[in-house]
Design a protein around this motif. Sequence first.
Motif, PDB file in Angstrom:
ATOM      1  N   ARG A 113      13.242   6.179  67.171  1.00 36.32           N
ATOM      2  CA  ARG A 113      13.167   5.384  65.950  1.00 36.32           C
ATOM      3  C   ARG A 113      11.974   4.430  65.941  1.00 36.32           C
ATOM      4  O   ARG A 113      11.723   3.770  64.929  1.00 36.32           O
ATOM      5  N   VAL A 153      13.072  13.243  58.928  1.00 33.36           N
ATOM      6  CA  VAL A 153      13.987  13.241  60.077  1.00 33.36           C
ATOM      7  C   VAL A 153      14.098  14.632  60.694  1.00 33.36           C
ATOM      8  O   VAL A 153      14.583  14.765  61.809  1.00 33.36           O
ATOM      9  N   THR A 198       7.065   6.046  56.273  1.00 33.75           N
ATOM     10  CA  THR A 198       8.249   6.897  56.177  1.00 33.75           C
ATOM     11  C   THR A 198       7.983   8.203  56.911  1.00 33.75           C
ATOM     12  O   THR A 198       6.836   8.664  56.999  1.00 33.75           O
ATOM     13  N   HIS A 208      22.404   7.561  64.126  1.00 30.24           N
ATOM     14  CA  HIS A 208      21.557   6.704  64.958  1.00 30.24           C
ATOM     15  C   HIS A 208      22.265   6.530  66.294  1.00 30.24           C
ATOM     16  O   HIS A 208      23.453   6.208  66.326  1.00 30.24           O
ATOM     17  N   ALA A 236      13.323   8.851  57.200  1.00 35.17           N
ATOM     18  CA  ALA A 236      13.486   7.627  57.981  1.00 35.17           C
ATOM     19  C   ALA A 236      12.339   6.701  57.603  1.00 35.17           C
ATOM     20  O   ALA A 236      11.183   7.138  57.541  1.00 35.17           O
ATOM     21  N   ILE A 250      17.218   8.950  66.387  1.00 41.84           N
ATOM     22  CA  ILE A 250      17.810   9.579  65.211  1.00 41.84           C
ATOM     23  C   ILE A 250      18.105  11.017  65.592  1.00 41.84           C
ATOM     24  O   ILE A 250      17.215  11.746  66.037  1.00 41.84           O
ATOM     25  N   SER A 265      14.841   3.674  60.057  1.00 41.04           N
ATOM     26  CA  SER A 265      16.244   4.019  59.831  1.00 41.04           C
ATOM     27  C   SER A 265      16.310   5.085  58.752  1.00 41.04           C
ATOM     28  O   SER A 265      15.488   5.087  57.826  1.00 41.04           O
ATOM     29  N   VAL A 266      17.291   5.949  58.848  1.00 40.65           N
ATOM     30  CA  VAL A 266      17.466   6.972  57.823  1.00 40.65           C
ATOM     31  C   VAL A 266      17.906   6.272  56.537  1.00 40.65           C
ATOM     32  O   VAL A 266      18.803   5.434  56.551  1.00 40.65           O
TER      33      VAL A 266
END
Length: 144
Positions: free
Chosen positions: A78, A111, A108, A55, A99, A64, A91-92
């Motif tokens: 993000r 990535v 979701t 990040h 993510a 990301i 966020s991952v």
Amino acid sequence: MLISRFILLLVIIIGFSCNNDDEGNEQVPRVPTDFIINLNLPDYSTLQNPGSWLHLTGGSRGIIVYRVSLTEFAAHDRHCTFQVPQGCRVSVNESNIIASDEDCCGSTFSVIDGVPLSGEAQQPLLKFQTQFNSNTNQLRIFNF
């Protein structure tokens, strides 16, 4: 008379077919971004191997960066693409390839390509361009 009724009916149909609830259709702000990271530095050493991610600060809600292969990287904003005004940030997760933001936008994303995998988001994460210089081990991330 028949034509005016047809036009009125057409206007009503078009009016109802247009989704005035744009909650999921706003565009993520495109924040001008252009920077270079040196993968030899400790802060970025996580990105030395394919399948790794990091990040970073930048973009609308952060970036990301994912190392796809020895020479290819993917970088995405993000900022969740559903309910954009809420400013939800993905966020991952522990999978290292997804993510998500289950609590805010409920979506979701992959990535690797930013494509939505579940939830209400219909649009992929905003993509940044990347250029990798293997001689200097530096990665440029930009969007113009």
